[in-house]
Design a protein around this motif. Structure first.
Motif, PDB file in Angstrom:
ATOM      1  N   GLY A   8      28.048  21.675  11.029  1.00 51.33           N
ATOM      2  CA  GLY A   8      27.572  20.565  11.839  1.00 51.33           C
ATOM      3  C   GLY A   8      28.233  19.237  11.538  1.00 51.33           C
ATOM      4  O   GLY A   8      28.049  18.278  12.299  1.00 51.33           O
ATOM      5  N   GLU A   9      29.000  19.156  10.457  1.00 49.46           N
ATOM      6  CA  GLU A   9      29.719  17.918  10.139  1.00 49.46           C
ATOM      7  C   GLU A   9      31.091  17.922  10.805  1.00 49.46           C
ATOM      8  O   GLU A   9      31.646  18.980  11.086  1.00 49.46           O
ATOM      9  CB  GLU A   9      29.847  17.759   8.624  1.00 49.46           C
ATOM     10  N   PHE A  10      31.622  16.738  11.033  1.00 50.24           N
ATOM     11  CA  PHE A  10      32.835  16.590  11.830  1.00 50.24           C
ATOM     12  C   PHE A  10      34.047  16.338  10.938  1.00 50.24           C
ATOM     13  O   PHE A  10      34.020  15.461  10.072  1.00 50.24           O
ATOM     14  CB  PHE A  10      32.670  15.443  12.833  1.00 50.24           C
TER      15      PHE A  10
ATOM     16  N   VAL B  46      32.178  11.320   5.720  1.00 50.00           N
ATOM     17  CA  VAL B  46      32.499  10.661   4.446  1.00 50.00           C
ATOM     18  C   VAL B  46      31.575  11.190   3.361  1.00 50.00           C
ATOM     19  O   VAL B  46      30.542  11.805   3.631  1.00 50.00           O
ATOM     20  CB  VAL B  46      32.361   9.123   4.562  1.00 50.00           C
ATOM     21  N   ASP B  47      31.964  10.897   2.093  1.00 47.69           N
ATOM     22  CA  ASP B  47      31.140  11.381   0.981  1.00 47.69           C
ATOM     23  C   ASP B  47      29.905  10.504   0.771  1.00 47.69           C
ATOM     24  O   ASP B  47      28.863  10.994   0.334  1.00 47.69           O
ATOM     25  CB  ASP B  47      31.971  11.452  -0.300  1.00 47.69           C
ATOM     26  N   ASN B  48      30.005   9.213   1.076  1.00 47.63           N
ATOM     27  CA  ASN B  48      28.858   8.302   0.944  1.00 47.63           C
ATOM     28  C   ASN B  48      28.643   7.563   2.263  1.00 47.63           C
ATOM     29  O   ASN B  48      29.450   6.698   2.629  1.00 47.63           O
ATOM     30  CB  ASN B  48      29.099   7.286  -0.182  1.00 47.63           C
ATOM     31  N   ARG B  49      27.589   7.924   2.952  1.00 47.21           N
ATOM     32  CA  ARG B  49      27.284   7.244   4.206  1.00 47.21           C
ATOM     33  C   ARG B  49      26.671   5.873   3.944  1.00 47.21           C
ATOM     34  O   ARG B  49      25.986   5.678   2.943  1.00 47.21           O
ATOM     35  CB  ARG B  49      26.318   8.081   5.045  1.00 47.21           C
TER      36      ARG B  49
ATOM     37  N   LEU C  51      23.176   8.841  13.338  1.00 48.43           N
ATOM     38  CA  LEU C  51      24.494   8.689  12.727  1.00 48.43           C
ATOM     39  C   LEU C  51      25.465   8.134  13.764  1.00 48.43           C
ATOM     40  O   LEU C  51      25.528   8.628  14.892  1.00 48.43           O
ATOM     41  CB  LEU C  51      25.005  10.035  12.212  1.00 48.43           C
ATOM     42  N   PHE C  52      26.229   7.130  13.356  1.00 50.55           N
ATOM     43  CA  PHE C  52      27.194   6.516  14.252  1.00 50.55           C
ATOM     44  C   PHE C  52      28.538   6.433  13.547  1.00 50.55           C
ATOM     45  O   PHE C  52      28.625   5.972  12.403  1.00 50.55           O
ATOM     46  CB  PHE C  52      26.702   5.130  14.687  1.00 50.55           C
ATOM     47  N   TYR C  53      29.573   6.899  14.239  1.00 52.03           N
ATOM     48  CA  TYR C  53      30.883   7.074  13.623  1.00 52.03           C
ATOM     49  C   TYR C  53      31.870   6.033  14.134  1.00 52.03           C
ATOM     50  O   TYR C  53      31.814   5.595  15.280  1.00 52.03           O
ATOM     51  CB  TYR C  53      31.428   8.477  13.931  1.00 52.03           C
ATOM     52  N   GLY C  54      32.784   5.650  13.251  1.00 51.42           N
ATOM     53  CA  GLY C  54      33.873   4.755  13.602  1.00 51.42           C
ATOM     54  C   GLY C  54      35.073   5.067  12.739  1.00 51.42           C
ATOM     55  O   GLY C  54      35.038   5.953  11.871  1.00 51.42           O
ATOM     56  N   GLN C  55      36.147   4.344  12.964  1.00 48.47           N
ATOM     57  CA  GLN C  55      37.376   4.530  12.190  1.00 48.47           C
ATOM     58  C   GLN C  55      38.093   3.199  12.039  1.00 48.47           C
ATOM     59  O   GLN C  55      37.804   2.239  12.761  1.00 48.47           O
ATOM     60  CB  GLN C  55      38.304   5.537  12.883  1.00 48.47           C
ATOM     61  N   CYS C  56      39.033   3.161  11.107  1.00 42.32           N
ATOM     62  CA  CYS C  56      39.906   1.992  10.992  1.00 42.32           C
ATOM     63  C   CYS C  56      40.762   1.901  12.254  1.00 42.32           C
ATOM     64  O   CYS C  56      41.381   2.887  12.664  1.00 42.32           O
ATOM     65  CB  CYS C  56      40.789   2.104   9.750  1.00 42.32           C
ATOM     66  N   SER C  57      40.778   0.727  12.883  1.00 42.04           N
ATOM     67  CA  SER C  57      41.474   0.558  14.159  1.00 42.04           C
ATOM     68  C   SER C  57      42.706  -0.330  14.036  1.00 42.04           C
ATOM     69  O   SER C  57      43.134  -0.943  15.008  1.00 42.04           O
ATOM     70  CB  SER C  57      40.510  -0.032  15.204  1.00 42.04           C
ATOM     71  N   GLU C  58      43.256  -0.406  12.847  1.00 40.11           N
ATOM     72  CA  GLU C  58      44.486  -1.171  12.623  1.00 40.11           C
ATOM     73  C   GLU C  58      45.423  -0.303  11.793  1.00 40.11           C
ATOM     74  O   GLU C  58      45.027   0.214  10.752  1.00 40.11           O
ATOM     75  CB  GLU C  58      44.187  -2.474  11.880  1.00 40.11           C
ATOM     76  N   ILE C  59      46.650  -0.111  12.268  1.00 40.12           N
ATOM     77  CA  ILE C  59      47.604   0.733  11.545  1.00 40.12           C
ATOM     78  C   ILE C  59      47.873   0.123  10.173  1.00 40.12           C
ATOM     79  O   ILE C  59      48.428  -0.971  10.076  1.00 40.12           O
ATOM     80  CB  ILE C  59      48.904   0.894  12.346  1.00 40.12           C
TER      81      ILE C  59
END
Length: 231
Positions: A131-133, A138-141, A191-199
């Motif tokens: 069930g995890e993506f 991540v290890d610590n939410r 749970l709400f997911y995001g990512q780094c959006s700068e190269i």
């Protein structure tokens, strides 16, 4: 979070994101109507030879195609400026959370709780539970209370990063030597997911963000437990 074959934006979980989605639909409808009108006029010009001898010298037509675009731009600009000021509005926050970007992970500091600091690394694929993506867990939410205004302070330790969570409608750059401030809130738990959006380097794609919003009383129990453990 996003899913395959999704055409629209992610479901909103904050008032700001609801406003952004409404403005997106508003602007998209205006663009659709303009495109339909232009396509209709072009099709008429290509399929008929009818002309009007006084069209090129008509003062009324010139006024219409000058004033109408100005009105349309005002219809787009006013809601846009309203949302812009809403995103920059800072009110008395219940909690202050500091996020610092590193190559290539995030660290978080709860400024209102002494010693509550931890790093948040991407979870390796072989450690994932059902069930995890992949590439998003991540290890610590980062645990936060729902229905509370939270002040985010975002900075970087090394290079440029960008802290972004689409379903909350927040995205701000993490710049070394500078603190950027945003306000976020969630109207429901989850749970709400995001990512780094700068190269930011070779492992830019491996800096996920996971926010877990829980009920207020559960957050107090969680924060108190971590504070006791850290002593």
């Amino acid at each position: 979070m996003g899913h395959p074959t999704q055409l629209g934006l992610q479901n909103a979980t904050s008032p700001i994101m609801e406003e952004l989605i409404a403005f997106h639909d508003h602007a998209l409808m205006i663009i659709f109507l303009i495109s339909s009108l232009v396509l209709y006029i072009m099709s008429l010009m290509l399929t008929t030879k009818l002309t009007h001898t006084s069209t090129m010298n008509a003062q009324e037509i010139e006024m219409i195609w000058t004033i109408l675009p100005a009105i349309i731009l005002i219809m787009i600009a006013l809601p846009s400026l309203r949302i812009l000021y809403m995103t920059d509005e800072f009110i008395m926050a219940y909690l202050t959370l500091k996020a610092i970007g590193h190559q290539w992970y995030w660290s978080y500091e709860y400024s209102d709780y002494e010693g509550l600091i931890f790093g948040s690394y991407i979870m390796p694929t072989y450690f994932l539970e059902p069930g995890e993506f992949r590439l998003l867990e991540v290890d610590n939410r980062t645990t936060l209370p729902m229905e509370a205004d939270i002040r985010m302070l975002v900075s970087s330790h090394d290079v440029l990063h960008s802290w972004a969570v689409p379903s909350l409608g927040v995205k701000t750059d993490a710049i070394p030597g500078r603190l950027n401030q945003i306000t976020l809130a969630s109207m429901r738990p989850g749970l709400f997911y995001g990512q780094c959006s700068e190269i930011c380097g070779s492992n830019h794609s491996f800096m996920p963000i996971v926010l877990e919003f829980i009920y207020f009383q559960d957050f107090e129990v969680w924060a108190s437990y971590l504070y006791i453990v850290s002593l």
